[in-house]
Design an enzyme around this catalytic site. Structure first.
Site, mmCIF file in Angstrom:
data_model
loop_
_atom_site.group_PDB
_atom_site.id
_atom_site.type_symbol
_atom_site.label_atom_id
_atom_site.label_comp_id
_atom_site.label_asym_id
_atom_site.label_seq_id
_atom_site.Cartn_x
_atom_site.Cartn_y
_atom_site.Cartn_z
ATOM 1 N N CYS A 78 -8.284 9.238 -2.841
ATOM 2 C CA CYS A 78 -8.701 10.495 -3.220
ATOM 3 C C CYS A 78 -7.165 10.224 -3.696
ATOM 4 C CB CYS A 78 -8.598 11.019 -1.900
ATOM 5 S SG CYS A 78 -9.515 12.815 -2.086
ATOM 6 N N HIS A 171 -12.525 8.834 1.457
ATOM 7 C CA HIS A 171 -11.637 8.401 2.491
ATOM 8 C C HIS A 171 -11.905 7.457 3.845
ATOM 9 C CE1 HIS A 171 -8.347 11.364 1.687
ATOM 10 N NE2 HIS A 171 -9.517 12.486 1.442
ATOM 11 N N GLU A 173 -10.516 6.069 5.549
ATOM 12 C CA GLU A 173 -9.671 6.505 7.030
ATOM 13 C C GLU A 173 -9.765 7.414 7.695
ATOM 14 O OE1 GLU A 173 -7.976 9.140 3.835
ATOM 15 O OE2 GLU A 173 -8.597 6.849 3.603
#
Length: 191
Positions: A78, A171, A173
């Protein structure tokens, strides 16, 4: 293997958790000296202007740029994608300029316009990947030498690779799926 995570602002803790789940040593990077001895670096999502300013204030901008030019593996998610790009529309500061793409910040709108979608990313496997898009950028232009790893249904690139640089607009994560991080670690091992 030791992977650094730029820990100036943003989702650095979440990346650390993913790396530890993969059995890799993760270390936070705040200063240029903490780049020494790393096998790779992750630039997390967050607020790209803030991260960019702090990179300059803490003297990290040029050392990271220099490493990227020497095929040092870097993964940007991002805001990290925005900072790696050659050009980032509406970014008041200059990005690192090491990845041959042009990005548009906040391309999908404000925070309330965030969304999740299933992504087809053949490089990491046949099963779709959970794409979490939060005030995400999109890739406009792609230079020769950049491989598009993933596109949205309309053909908009949202994940790219160039030599040892990996970047995505979403994202990984913030999911339970370790495959995108594992893909980056594979790139690191190949150096």
């Amino acid at each position: 293997m030791k992977i650094g995570i730029l820990a100036l602002q943003g989702a650095f803790l979440e990346h650390s958790i993913m790396l530890r789940r993969l059995g890799v040593q993760a270390t936070e990077v705040h200063l240029p000296s903490e780049l020494n001895g790393l096998d790779g670096l992750i630039i997390p999502g967050g607020e790209s202007t803030t991260i960019s300013r702090l990179m300059i204030d803490y003297g990290l901008h040029q050392p990271i740029k220099k490493r990227a030019s020497r095929d040092f593996p870097i993964f940007g998610t991002c805001a990290g994608m925005i900072l790696l790009a050659k050009k980032a529309n509406d970014l008041p500061l200059e990005p690192l300029g090491v990845l041959g793409i042009e990005v548009q910040r906040n391309a999908f709108g404000r925070q309330k316009d965030s969304f999740e979608t299933s992504l087809s990313i053949p490089a990491i496997g046949e099963e779709t990947f959970p794409g979490v898009f939060i005030r995400a950028p999109i890739v406009g232009k792609v230079e020769p030498g950049v491989t598009i790893l993933c596109q949205l249904n309309g053909g908009t690139p949202v994940a790219v690779k160039q030599k040892k640089l990996l970047a995505c607009a979403f994202h990984p994560e913030l999911t339970d799926d370790l495959r995108f991080h594992a893909y980056f670690l594979q790139m690191v091992e190949e150096k």
